[in-house]
Design an enzyme around this catalytic site. Structure first.
Site, mmCIF file in Angstrom:
data_model
loop_
_atom_site.group_PDB
_atom_site.id
_atom_site.type_symbol
_atom_site.label_atom_id
_atom_site.label_comp_id
_atom_site.label_asym_id
_atom_site.label_seq_id
_atom_site.Cartn_x
_atom_site.Cartn_y
_atom_site.Cartn_z
ATOM 1 N N LYS A 279 0.749 4.627 -9.194
ATOM 2 C CA LYS A 279 1.968 4.313 -8.244
ATOM 3 C C LYS A 279 2.819 3.019 -8.917
ATOM 4 C CE LYS A 279 3.932 2.445 -4.550
ATOM 5 N NZ LYS A 279 4.878 1.902 -5.540
ATOM 6 N N GLY B 288 -0.250 -7.227 -7.960
ATOM 7 C CA GLY B 288 0.793 -7.417 -7.040
ATOM 8 C C GLY B 288 0.732 -8.766 -6.338
ATOM 9 N N SER B 289 1.258 -8.912 -5.442
ATOM 10 C CA SER B 289 1.172 -9.945 -4.547
ATOM 11 C C SER B 289 0.100 -10.402 -3.615
ATOM 12 C CB SER B 289 2.765 -10.185 -3.805
ATOM 13 O OG SER B 289 2.480 -9.133 -2.951
ATOM 14 N N GLY C 151 -2.103 -7.351 -1.717
ATOM 15 C CA GLY C 151 -3.488 -7.066 -1.971
ATOM 16 C C GLY C 151 -4.467 -6.981 -1.084
ATOM 17 N N GLU D 32 -5.381 -8.325 -9.114
ATOM 18 C CA GLU D 32 -4.887 -8.951 -10.011
ATOM 19 C C GLU D 32 -3.575 -9.491 -9.139
ATOM 20 O OE1 GLU D 32 -6.801 -9.606 -12.131
ATOM 21 O OE2 GLU D 32 -7.948 -7.963 -12.125
ATOM 22 N N CYS E 133 3.433 -13.721 -13.658
ATOM 23 C CA CYS E 133 2.576 -14.244 -12.551
ATOM 24 C C CYS E 133 1.862 -15.455 -13.026
ATOM 25 C CB CYS E 133 1.334 -13.091 -12.457
ATOM 26 S SG CYS E 133 0.917 -12.443 -13.844
ATOM 27 N N GLU F 171 4.204 -19.182 -4.624
ATOM 28 C CA GLU F 171 4.878 -18.525 -5.883
ATOM 29 C C GLU F 171 6.391 -18.360 -5.772
ATOM 30 O OE1 GLU F 171 3.660 -14.459 -6.719
ATOM 31 O OE2 GLU F 171 3.496 -14.843 -8.892
HETATM 32 P P1 NAD Z 1 3.896 -6.416 -4.475
HETATM 33 O O1 NAD Z 1 2.735 -6.836 -3.926
HETATM 34 O O2 NAD Z 1 5.243 -6.415 -3.547
HETATM 35 O O3 NAD Z 1 4.102 -4.874 -4.833
HETATM 36 C C1 NAD Z 1 3.162 -4.527 -5.915
HETATM 37 C C2 NAD Z 1 2.886 -2.776 -5.879
HETATM 38 O O4 NAD Z 1 2.139 -2.527 -4.554
HETATM 39 C C3 NAD Z 1 4.054 -2.041 -6.016
HETATM 40 O O5 NAD Z 1 3.909 -0.965 -6.641
HETATM 41 C C4 NAD Z 1 4.260 -1.905 -4.317
HETATM 42 O O6 NAD Z 1 5.026 -0.385 -4.266
HETATM 43 C C5 NAD Z 1 3.038 -1.661 -3.889
HETATM 44 N N1 NAD Z 1 2.832 -1.839 -2.360
HETATM 45 C C6 NAD Z 1 3.677 -2.581 -1.670
HETATM 46 N N2 NAD Z 1 3.317 -2.422 -0.179
HETATM 47 C C7 NAD Z 1 2.017 -1.777 -0.199
HETATM 48 C C8 NAD Z 1 1.167 -1.360 0.598
HETATM 49 N N3 NAD Z 1 1.299 -1.741 2.006
HETATM 50 N N4 NAD Z 1 0.101 -0.410 0.189
HETATM 51 C C9 NAD Z 1 0.183 -0.079 -0.890
HETATM 52 N N5 NAD Z 1 1.123 -0.589 -1.799
HETATM 53 C C10 NAD Z 1 1.810 -1.186 -1.405
HETATM 54 O O7 NAD Z 1 4.432 -7.213 -5.826
HETATM 55 P P2 NAD Z 1 5.537 -7.143 -6.750
HETATM 56 O O8 NAD Z 1 6.723 -8.040 -5.980
HETATM 57 O O9 NAD Z 1 6.006 -5.803 -7.101
HETATM 58 O O10 NAD Z 1 5.093 -7.950 -7.948
HETATM 59 C C11 NAD Z 1 5.320 -9.235 -8.247
HETATM 60 C C12 NAD Z 1 3.925 -9.847 -7.814
HETATM 61 O O11 NAD Z 1 2.791 -9.190 -8.724
HETATM 62 C C13 NAD Z 1 3.797 -11.266 -7.916
HETATM 63 O O12 NAD Z 1 2.990 -11.968 -6.910
HETATM 64 C C14 NAD Z 1 3.143 -11.306 -9.394
HETATM 65 O O13 NAD Z 1 2.715 -12.747 -9.839
HETATM 66 C C15 NAD Z 1 2.133 -10.050 -9.313
HETATM 67 N N6 NAD Z 1 1.642 -10.019 -10.581
HETATM 68 C C16 NAD Z 1 0.228 -10.385 -10.933
HETATM 69 C C17 NAD Z 1 -0.365 -10.052 -12.058
HETATM 70 C C18 NAD Z 1 -1.870 -10.219 -12.589
HETATM 71 O O14 NAD Z 1 -2.159 -9.890 -13.389
HETATM 72 N N7 NAD Z 1 -2.433 -11.038 -11.941
HETATM 73 C C19 NAD Z 1 0.742 -9.413 -13.037
HETATM 74 C C20 NAD Z 1 1.895 -8.947 -12.630
HETATM 75 C C21 NAD Z 1 2.248 -9.390 -11.511
#
Ligand code: NAD
Length: 518
Positions: free
Chosen positions: A209, A262-263, A267, A284, A318, A417
């Site tokens: 996804k 993601g965030s 998560g 992560e 991140c 962040e």
């Molecule tokens: P996000 O959490 O908004 O989205 C991440 C993914 O989750 C996207 O594909 C999004 O469509 C999906 N998503 C959103 N809501 C959802 C839900 N309710 N159910 C299922 N899936 C859902 O994050 P973002 O803004 O895309 O990315 C940035 C974040 O990712 C930052 O916090 C960054 O630090 C983090 N990040 C962490 C790492 C790591 O390895 N720790 C690496 C890269 C990015």
């Protein structure tokens, strides 16, 4: 690492020309790009599409179909059939060398179409070429590392032990089945690789996804996977919004395991959904990385290096540095260097020669960042550079200026962040005070110590609560060492890119065997 101060520059763009193959993939003969389910392009029953744009110009790159509940269910069915093998040998039953051969073929095709995948990162993701080129290398490195792990780690029956006079027991290790990777927009190729290769090589079939802002690389990789000869249903790609497509994946009980990047808030929400029906999950998540600069460090060198890391992908990395704790004896000099480094960043379009600070990914991010810049000041941060909107001539993108705040130990103006070229610098009295402040964050992804006394640096680095602790470097990632977060930045599991990552994509059962009684 650069040897002289002048060589320490921000990640910088070379001029990038979009290849025709990328354009024609995006145009798709005038039709929207469908999801990929069971080896077929799927338009989706919701009849919904979204546009993916270049963040530096807002040019529409492609129209993409959104996948809903029915498509997620179809993908789970297809992936289940591909896993089990519908009357033929399933993905789980293939010899590891056969899986590796297909992965190698996919990597070769990625190499062949390097410029298309670079276009995905640069045009769809808004990244400068220096970083995008480094990201691209992760496809091969990740595939090769996990191929080695797949050869080393025994699946199936473990050694038997006598558990009672007439009972033997042993473990049985197997892939989960259908696993999903939910990917963010900041490092699409890297994070798709980090999910896809260990998941596939351990024998799972997958749903990918991609983030709604950057769906193109995953869709292109699925196309290459088909060309490589992956059986239908082994790799399925489901583009769409998180609250629609992502939510449906999280709520589908046929998905046995989810790898989320993601965030933290998202998560945590997905974890709650998964928990309702027993899907396992690894996460992560975001960070608010710190750096401690000791008295013996050269402010010119370290200030520039920290500036380079803070600005990595315009701060949208991140684990990178957003909170600096610097010995008070060198704090003024350090802040001068940071200010000058930030002020001299070349703000521009990410595909233009020399750009070092491009547009952020979407208007929501721009709004969040501007708000955070204002909040840093209202919470007591002393603005050295207060950020704000930047203009780039001829480009209608989401451009922002860098922000730098001076703080004191009693001022917490950087609690969450921000995800931009944004840093707070706090003058401290001692390394212990710096450690206490660095560790006071709920995040725990990446931290570093900067000192000429490497041994002392190591002792301090071990005291960070973060998953990755570094001395005189930051954002280093190597296969074989875990990359994961503590606190709200991650867990459970070891993180990514190590042998334990591969094990995360497997389950272990205990099997007990006794002779038939009587
Ligand atoms: P996000 O959490 O908004 O989205 C991440 C993914 O989750 C996207 O594909 C999004 O469509 C999906 N998503 C959103 N809501 C959802 C839900 N309710 N159910 C299922 N899936 C859902 O994050 P973002 O803004 O895309 O990315 C940035 C974040 O990712 C930052 O916090 C960054 O630090 C983090 N990040 C962490 C790492 C790591 O390895 N720790 C690496 C890269 C990015």
């Amino acid at each position: 690492m650069a040897t002289t101060t002048a060589e320490i520059q921000a990640f910088t763009a070379s001029a990038f020309t979009t290849p025709e193959k990328f354009t024609s993939f995006c145009e798709n003969g005038g039709a929207p790009l469908g999801g990929v389910i069971d080896g077929k392009r799927v338009l989706g029953s919701m009849n919904a599409t979204f546009q993916t744009t270049d963040p530096g110009s807002q040019e529409v790159l492609a129209t993409v179909c959104e996948m809903g509940e029915a498509e997620v269910a179809a993908a789970v069915d297809a992936a289940t059939r591909a896993f089990q093998g519908d009357g033929v040998m399933g993905w789980r039953d293939l010899d590891v060398e056969e899986r590796i051969a297909l992965v190698n073929r996919l990597v070769e095709l990625c190499d062949r179409d390097r410029d298309v995948l670079l276009a995905c990162e640069i045009r769809d993701g808004g990244k400068v070429s220096e970083l995008a080129e480094g990201d691209f290398t992760q496809i091969r490195e990740c595939a090769e590392y996990f191929s080695g792990v797949a050869r080393r780690i025994p699946m199936g029956d473990g050694p038997a032990m006598q558990v009672a006079d007439d009972v033997q027991g042993f473990t049985y290790r197997e892939p989960w089945g259908v696993v999903a990777g939910i990917i963010p927009w900041n490092y699409p190729i890297v994070l798709t690789s980090w999910f896809m290769f260990p998941a596939l090589l351990s024998g799972n079939t997958i749903l990918v996804k991609p983030a709604e802002d950057t769906p193109l690389s995953a869709l292109y990789i699925a196309k290459l996977a088909e060309e490589a000869g992956f059986p239908p249903g082994v790799i399925n790609v489901l583009p769409g919004r998180g609250e629609i497509t992502g939510q449906c994946i999280a709520e589908h009980p046929g998905v046995r395991f989810i790898s989320f990047t993601g965030s933290p808030g998202v998560g945590q929400a997905i974890l709650r959904a998964c928990d309702r029906h027993g899907t396992r999950m690894k996460r992560e998540m975001g960070g608010n990385g710190s750096a401690i600069v000791l008295e013996d460090a050269d402010p010119e060198v370290v200030g520039r290096l920290i500036g380079r890391y803070t600005n990595q992908h315009f701060g949208q990395t991140c684990c990178t540095i957003h909170r600096v704790f610097v010995d008070k004896k060198i704090a003024d000099d350090f802040i001068d260097v940071q200010r000058s480094f930030f002020e001299n960043l070349k703000i521009g379009y990410q595909a233009d020669e020399g750009t070092q600070l491009g547009a952020v990914v979407n208007p929501t991010q721009r709004r969040r960042i501007l708000q955070a810049q204002q909040e840093a000041a209202s919470r007591g941060g002393d603005p050295i550079l207060c950020g704000g909107v930047a203009e780039v001539s001829g480009r209608d993108g989401f451009y922002l200026k860098p922000a730098l705040f001076r703080t004191t130990p009693d001022v917490d103006c950087n609690p969450a962040e921000v995800f931009h070229t944004f840093a707070t610098v706090c003058a401290v009295n001692s390394p212990d005070e710096a450690l206490r402040l660095a560790n006071a964050s709920p995040y725990g992804l990446g931290a570093s110590v900067w000192t000429k006394d490497t041994q002392r640096g190591v002792e301090l680095a071990k005291q960070f609560r973060d998953g990755t602790c570094q001395v005189n470097c930051h954002n280093s990632i190597a296969y074989g060492l875990p990359y994961g977060g503590q606190g709200i930045s991650g867990g459970p599991g070891a993180g990514v890119n190590c042998e334990e990552t591969f094990l995360d994509y497997t389950q272990v059962k205990a099997v007990y065997v006794s002779e038939y009684p009587g």
